[in-house]
Design an enzyme around this catalytic site. Structure first.
Site, PDB file in Angstrom:
ATOM      1  N   HIS A  67       0.839  -1.204   0.000  1.00  0.00           N
ATOM      2  CA  HIS A  67       0.000   0.000   0.000  1.00  0.00           C
ATOM      3  C   HIS A  67       0.880   1.263   0.000  1.00  0.00           C
ATOM      4  CE1 HIS A  67      -2.636  -2.990   2.222  1.00  0.00           C
ATOM      5  NE2 HIS A  67      -3.456  -2.590   1.287  1.00  0.00           N
TER       6      HIS A  67
ATOM      7  N   ASP B 173      -3.596  -7.403  -7.379  1.00  0.00           N
ATOM      8  CA  ASP B 173      -4.996  -7.739  -7.686  1.00  0.00           C
ATOM      9  C   ASP B 173      -5.224  -7.495  -9.179  1.00  0.00           C
ATOM     10  OD1 ASP B 173      -6.217  -8.200  -4.862  1.00  0.00           O
ATOM     11  OD2 ASP B 173      -4.981  -6.422  -4.687  1.00  0.00           O
TER      12      ASP B 173
ATOM     13  N   ARG C  11      -4.090 -10.096   4.430  1.00  0.00           N
ATOM     14  CA  ARG C  11      -4.517 -11.420   4.925  1.00  0.00           C
ATOM     15  C   ARG C  11      -3.341 -12.237   5.472  1.00  0.00           C
ATOM     16  NH1 ARG C  11      -8.377 -10.510   0.911  1.00  0.00           N
ATOM     17  NH2 ARG C  11     -10.491 -10.860   1.682  1.00  0.00           N
TER      18      ARG C  11
HETATM   19  P1  AMP Z   1      -6.558  -3.666  -0.320  1.00  0.00           P
HETATM   20  O1  AMP Z   1      -6.343  -2.862   0.927  1.00  0.00           O
HETATM   21  O2  AMP Z   1      -6.190  -5.092  -0.205  1.00  0.00           O
HETATM   22  O3  AMP Z   1      -7.933  -3.428  -0.915  1.00  0.00           O
HETATM   23  O4  AMP Z   1      -5.549  -3.093  -1.381  1.00  0.00           O
HETATM   24  C1  AMP Z   1      -5.504  -1.715  -1.689  1.00  0.00           C
HETATM   25  C2  AMP Z   1      -4.582  -1.527  -2.871  1.00  0.00           C
HETATM   26  O5  AMP Z   1      -3.274  -2.001  -2.538  1.00  0.00           O
HETATM   27  C3  AMP Z   1      -5.027  -2.321  -4.109  1.00  0.00           C
HETATM   28  O6  AMP Z   1      -4.792  -1.514  -5.262  1.00  0.00           O
HETATM   29  C4  AMP Z   1      -4.106  -3.511  -4.075  1.00  0.00           C
HETATM   30  O7  AMP Z   1      -3.890  -4.092  -5.334  1.00  0.00           O
HETATM   31  C5  AMP Z   1      -2.833  -2.888  -3.542  1.00  0.00           C
HETATM   32  N1  AMP Z   1      -1.939  -3.917  -2.998  1.00  0.00           N
HETATM   33  C6  AMP Z   1      -2.269  -4.908  -2.117  1.00  0.00           C
HETATM   34  N2  AMP Z   1      -1.204  -5.698  -1.885  1.00  0.00           N
HETATM   35  C7  AMP Z   1      -0.188  -5.201  -2.644  1.00  0.00           C
HETATM   36  C8  AMP Z   1       1.180  -5.595  -2.850  1.00  0.00           C
HETATM   37  N3  AMP Z   1       1.710  -6.642  -2.234  1.00  0.00           N
HETATM   38  N4  AMP Z   1       1.927  -4.857  -3.696  1.00  0.00           N
HETATM   39  C9  AMP Z   1       1.392  -3.776  -4.333  1.00  0.00           C
HETATM   40  N5  AMP Z   1       0.118  -3.355  -4.178  1.00  0.00           N
HETATM   41  C10 AMP Z   1      -0.660  -4.056  -3.345  1.00  0.00           C
END
Ligand code: AMP
Length: 283
Positions: A37, A152, A191
């Site tokens: 993030h 994602d 997760r």
């Molecule tokens: P989330 O909080 O899981 O909804 O993710 C928020 C944003 O962070 C989304 O655009 C995800 O694709 C991105 N994201 C989550 N994990 C990663 C990672 N390991 N590397 C880069 N971006 C990520």
């Protein structure tokens, strides 16, 4: 750094910043933040003048209520991490703020194939929920640029489709940033916090399999390659939802490769109760 809970206040600040001539970058998240993030915040800071980040665990994108309940929430830590990363504004709405009228029948987004395969197939309604919240957030923030993670992959394509079908979003530029990984290859994910130490040792096998695909792919049938990968996951203790190689643009599954088509490998698999996803561009 502003911490804002109401859309009205958010709009006021953004309007003021825009009238000062600043460009707005937006990073939507569900919190439990990690370096993945933070890399999106870093990209937004580089490319825009004012970076807003939202933290909202969106109930409408969870097709499994236990997953929603157990989704990690680390708000104090998240706020400190965003402040250290130089975020200008955090939007922290509650459910009522985003969905004031729970009786409204949600709009149906035209996602075609995208919601019938892979994540769409295994998580019915998930991408409609993603579009619903992103639509609301983009209309609240009115950003110039938005930042998403390749982690994602299919979601990135869904957001692309949402931008293409929404006239108000015509001028929003979307940036997709690379997946940030642990040194052992495991893709960072909120997760991962729910994995036991034993599961954390097993989890990088997903990336091993993706790399195995990348290193061993050759033109012709991909069936043996895919079943070898799936077997490795099963032997490590995973329950795979899908192990696939697909066209990197359309996500159409490919089982016989012409040696030229651009491909992505996609994996979703349970380790105990925790569902992990990852992907890798193969060529
Ligand atoms: P989330 O909080 O899981 O909804 O993710 C928020 C944003 O962070 C989304 O655009 C995800 O694709 C991105 N994201 C989550 N994990 C990663 C990672 N390991 N590397 C880069 N971006 C990520």
């Amino acid at each position: 750094m502003w911490i804002i809970k109401k859309t009205k206040d958010l709009k006021e600040i953004i309007e003021r910043k825009k009238s000062e001539g600043l460009t707005i970058g937006f990073v939507p998240t569900m919190g439990a933040l990690h370096e993945g993030h933070i890399s999106l915040v870093g990209a937004s800071r580089k490319m825009t003048d004012f970076t807003a980040c939202s933290i909202f665990v969106n109930p409408t994108q969870f097709n499994n209520s236990a997953d929603l309940e157990k989704y990690p929430r680390t708000i104090e830590r998240d706020i400190s991490a965003l402040e250290a990363a130089g975020t200008d504004l955090i939007f922290l709405p509650d459910v009522q703020e985003i969905y004031p009228d729970q009786n409204i029948v949600p709009k149906k987004y035209a996602l075609g194939q995208l919601e019938e395969i892979f994540e769409g197939k295994h998580r019915p309604g998930h991408f409609q929920g993603v579009c619903q919240v992103v639509d609301i957030l983009f209309k609240a923030v009115e950003p110039d640029m938005v930042f998403f993670g390749q982690k994602d992959y299919q979601q990135c394509m869904v957001i692309h489709a949402l931008l293409a079908q929404t006239p108000e979003f015509e001028n929003i530029k979307m940036h997709i940033l690379p997946t940030i990984r642990e040194p052992n290859g495991l893709a960072m994910s909120s997760r991962n916090m729910r994995l036991t130490p034993t599961q954390l040792n097993i989890a990088p096998t997903i990336f091993d399999v993706l790399q195995f695909f990348k290193n061993n792919i050759s033109a012709g049938s991909l069936t043996t390659l895919l079943s070898d990968g799936e077997r490795t996951l099963l032997q490590a203790g995973f329950k795979p939802d899908y192990v696939a190689i697909a066209d990197a643009i359309t996500l159409e599954p490919v089982t016989n490769w012409d040696g030229k088509q651009k491909l992505v490998a996609l994996i979703a698999a349970y380790l105990g109760e925790i569902r992990l996803i990852d992907n890798l561009i193969l060529n």
